[in-house]
Design an enzyme around this catalytic site. Structure first.
Site, PDB file in Angstrom:
ATOM      1  N   LYS A  21      17.715  52.326  41.486  1.00 37.64           N
ATOM      2  CA  LYS A  21      17.842  51.590  40.154  1.00 37.64           C
ATOM      3  C   LYS A  21      17.141  50.449  40.033  1.00 37.64           C
ATOM      4  O   LYS A  21      16.191  50.461  39.239  1.00 37.64           O
ATOM      5  CB  LYS A  21      19.226  51.251  39.699  1.00 37.64           C
ATOM      6  CG  LYS A  21      20.233  52.288  39.626  1.00 37.64           C
ATOM      7  CD  LYS A  21      21.703  51.774  39.210  1.00 37.64           C
ATOM      8  CE  LYS A  21      22.340  50.976  39.902  1.00 37.64           C
ATOM      9  NZ  LYS A  21      22.681  51.630  41.508  1.00 37.64           N
ATOM     10  N   ARG A  94      29.546  49.195  34.462  1.00 36.85           N
ATOM     11  CA  ARG A  94      29.893  49.613  35.789  1.00 36.85           C
ATOM     12  C   ARG A  94      31.381  50.142  35.606  1.00 36.85           C
ATOM     13  O   ARG A  94      32.183  50.718  36.472  1.00 36.85           O
ATOM     14  CB  ARG A  94      29.972  48.798  36.889  1.00 36.85           C
ATOM     15  CG  ARG A  94      28.665  48.978  37.738  1.00 36.85           C
ATOM     16  CD  ARG A  94      28.811  47.892  38.931  1.00 36.85           C
ATOM     17  NE  ARG A  94      28.041  48.101  40.356  1.00 36.85           N
ATOM     18  CZ  ARG A  94      26.878  47.968  40.300  1.00 36.85           C
ATOM     19  NH1 ARG A  94      26.194  47.222  39.586  1.00 36.85           N
ATOM     20  NH2 ARG A  94      26.482  48.122  41.672  1.00 36.85           N
ATOM     21  N   ARG A 133      17.565  49.327  53.647  1.00 34.16           N
ATOM     22  CA  ARG A 133      17.078  48.745  52.664  1.00 34.16           C
ATOM     23  C   ARG A 133      16.788  47.173  52.962  1.00 34.16           C
ATOM     24  O   ARG A 133      17.644  46.383  53.630  1.00 34.16           O
ATOM     25  CB  ARG A 133      18.023  48.899  51.053  1.00 34.16           C
ATOM     26  CG  ARG A 133      17.380  47.907  50.167  1.00 34.16           C
ATOM     27  CD  ARG A 133      18.082  48.371  48.956  1.00 34.16           C
ATOM     28  NE  ARG A 133      19.539  48.093  48.785  1.00 34.16           N
ATOM     29  CZ  ARG A 133      20.267  48.601  47.741  1.00 34.16           C
ATOM     30  NH1 ARG A 133      19.616  49.295  46.778  1.00 34.16           N
ATOM     31  NH2 ARG A 133      21.575  48.062  47.656  1.00 34.16           N
ATOM     32  N   ARG A 164      20.678  42.799  52.293  1.00 36.93           N
ATOM     33  CA  ARG A 164      21.632  42.115  51.505  1.00 36.93           C
ATOM     34  C   ARG A 164      23.091  42.273  52.325  1.00 36.93           C
ATOM     35  O   ARG A 164      23.281  43.201  53.070  1.00 36.93           O
ATOM     36  CB  ARG A 164      21.944  43.155  50.123  1.00 36.93           C
ATOM     37  CG  ARG A 164      20.937  42.580  49.296  1.00 36.93           C
ATOM     38  CD  ARG A 164      21.128  43.493  47.877  1.00 36.93           C
ATOM     39  NE  ARG A 164      22.325  43.994  47.625  1.00 36.93           N
ATOM     40  CZ  ARG A 164      22.383  44.922  46.558  1.00 36.93           C
ATOM     41  NH1 ARG A 164      21.634  45.356  45.748  1.00 36.93           N
ATOM     42  NH2 ARG A 164      23.720  45.214  46.401  1.00 36.93           N
ATOM     43  N   ARG A 175      31.919  50.341  48.460  1.00 41.23           N
ATOM     44  CA  ARG A 175      31.138  50.341  47.203  1.00 41.23           C
ATOM     45  C   ARG A 175      31.093  52.019  46.703  1.00 41.23           C
ATOM     46  O   ARG A 175      31.027  52.266  45.475  1.00 41.23           O
ATOM     47  CB  ARG A 175      29.644  49.792  47.640  1.00 41.23           C
ATOM     48  CG  ARG A 175      29.639  48.569  47.650  1.00 41.23           C
ATOM     49  CD  ARG A 175      28.210  47.916  48.352  1.00 41.23           C
ATOM     50  NE  ARG A 175      27.003  48.275  47.524  1.00 41.23           N
ATOM     51  CZ  ARG A 175      26.006  47.926  47.809  1.00 41.23           C
ATOM     52  NH1 ARG A 175      25.480  47.613  49.138  1.00 41.23           N
ATOM     53  NH2 ARG A 175      24.791  48.138  46.893  1.00 41.23           N
TER      54      ARG A 175
HETATM   55  P1  AMP Z   1      24.034  45.690  42.596  1.00 41.62           P
HETATM   56  O1  AMP Z   1      23.096  44.658  42.895  1.00 41.62           O
HETATM   57  O2  AMP Z   1      23.777  46.373  41.186  1.00 41.62           O
HETATM   58  O3  AMP Z   1      24.152  46.865  43.777  1.00 41.62           O
HETATM   59  O4  AMP Z   1      25.458  45.019  42.614  1.00 41.62           O
HETATM   60  C1  AMP Z   1      25.794  44.366  43.691  1.00 41.62           C
HETATM   61  C2  AMP Z   1      27.343  44.036  43.607  1.00 41.62           C
HETATM   62  O5  AMP Z   1      27.444  43.083  42.419  1.00 41.62           O
HETATM   63  C3  AMP Z   1      28.238  45.202  43.278  1.00 41.62           C
HETATM   64  O6  AMP Z   1      28.770  45.840  44.451  1.00 41.62           O
HETATM   65  C4  AMP Z   1      29.117  44.355  42.531  1.00 41.62           C
HETATM   66  O7  AMP Z   1      30.093  43.540  43.464  1.00 41.62           O
HETATM   67  C5  AMP Z   1      28.623  43.370  41.840  1.00 41.62           C
HETATM   68  N1  AMP Z   1      28.169  43.772  40.382  1.00 41.62           N
HETATM   69  C6  AMP Z   1      27.033  44.003  39.778  1.00 41.62           C
HETATM   70  N2  AMP Z   1      26.875  44.302  38.699  1.00 41.62           N
HETATM   71  C7  AMP Z   1      28.227  44.604  38.238  1.00 41.62           C
HETATM   72  C8  AMP Z   1      29.041  44.827  36.982  1.00 41.62           C
HETATM   73  N3  AMP Z   1      28.320  45.284  35.912  1.00 41.62           N
HETATM   74  N4  AMP Z   1      30.558  44.615  37.059  1.00 41.62           N
HETATM   75  C9  AMP Z   1      31.117  44.134  38.104  1.00 41.62           C
HETATM   76  N5  AMP Z   1      30.497  43.778  39.211  1.00 41.62           N
HETATM   77  C10 AMP Z   1      29.316  44.153  39.394  1.00 41.62           C
END
Ligand code: AMP
Length: 220
Positions: A21, A94, A133, A164, A175
């Protein structure tokens, strides 16, 4: 033929962790002059700022859990209001509650979601993709390294690469659980909206991008 800058779209980009994404959003942002909103990036910036809020949410994110809906929704509304550009929502919604709130917010702001694009990646590929990654601290580029001989510098700008905190094998498991329980139901929310399209994620990034561009062009 329309110039690509004329595409007035608001896209929700869905997909499991590691589906691509972030990579695709960056390319789409450039291609169509869109505003890329990655809620994960917004949250990581909050943590990096050392704010009280950042301290509260860092444990949630590191452990692969979701930040509460109300907080995400209010953070997002401020960002959406700050731009007139078309938007790519990356990592939001999400949960079904977030999807409902997004529709309501867009309506309030006189806008609407125009496409929901799911990058569909077989689960067997997720762990290896995520644990290999790396992201560049300087330019933000996302790349995948050979775990046997990992790179430490960004090939594009020479910046330092980092992993990360939530990209470890143990956190990926949680996750994925969260993805199945909370985020996959969002697919059903959009399924009959006439806006939902799936793209195969186990192709080269260039081919995934081509498929997404075709979806956007066809929809207009
Ligand atoms: P990402 O970078 O999209 O993989 O997001 C990393 C982490 O941020 C996720 O595993 C969640 O802990 C948090 N996070 C990101 N977007 C959301 C969302 N829309 N709602 C809740 N937690 C989020």
């Amino acid at each position: 033929m329309k110039d690509r800058k004329d595409f007035n779209v608001n896209i929700v980009l869905m997909g499991c962790p590691g589906a691509g994404k972030g990579t695709q959003s960056a390319k789409l942002q450039d291609e169509f002059q869109l505003k890329h909103i990655s809620t994960g990036d917004v949250l990581r910036a909050e943590i990096a700022s050392g704010s009280e809020l950042g301290k509260k949410i860092s444990g949630i994110i590191e452990n692969g859990n979701l930040v509460p809906d109300e907080l995400m929704i209010s953070m997002l509304e401020n960002i959406v209001k700050s731009t007139d550009k078309g938007i790519i929502f990356d990592g939001f919604p999400r949960t079904v509650a977030q999807a409902e709130a997004l529709d309501a917010m867009m309506k309030r702001l006189g806008r609407e979601i125009t496409e929901v694009i799911m990058i569909d990646l077989p689960e067997s590929e997720v762990v290896s993709r995520i644990t290999s990654r790396r992201q560049c601290k300087k330019c933000g580029a996302i790349l995948h390294v050979n775990p046997e001989a990992p790179l430490t510098k960004c090939p594009a700008c020479g910046g330092e690469l980092y992993t990360r905190a939530d990209d470890t094998a143990e956190h990926v498991k949680r996750r994925l659980e969260v993805y199945h329980n909370d985020t996959l139901p969002v697919k059903n929310y959009y399924l009959n909206s006439g806006k939902y399209v799936e793209i195969k994620g186990n192709q080269t990034p260039e081919k995934v991008f081509e498929d997404i561009v075709n979806v956007i062009k066809k929809a207009k």
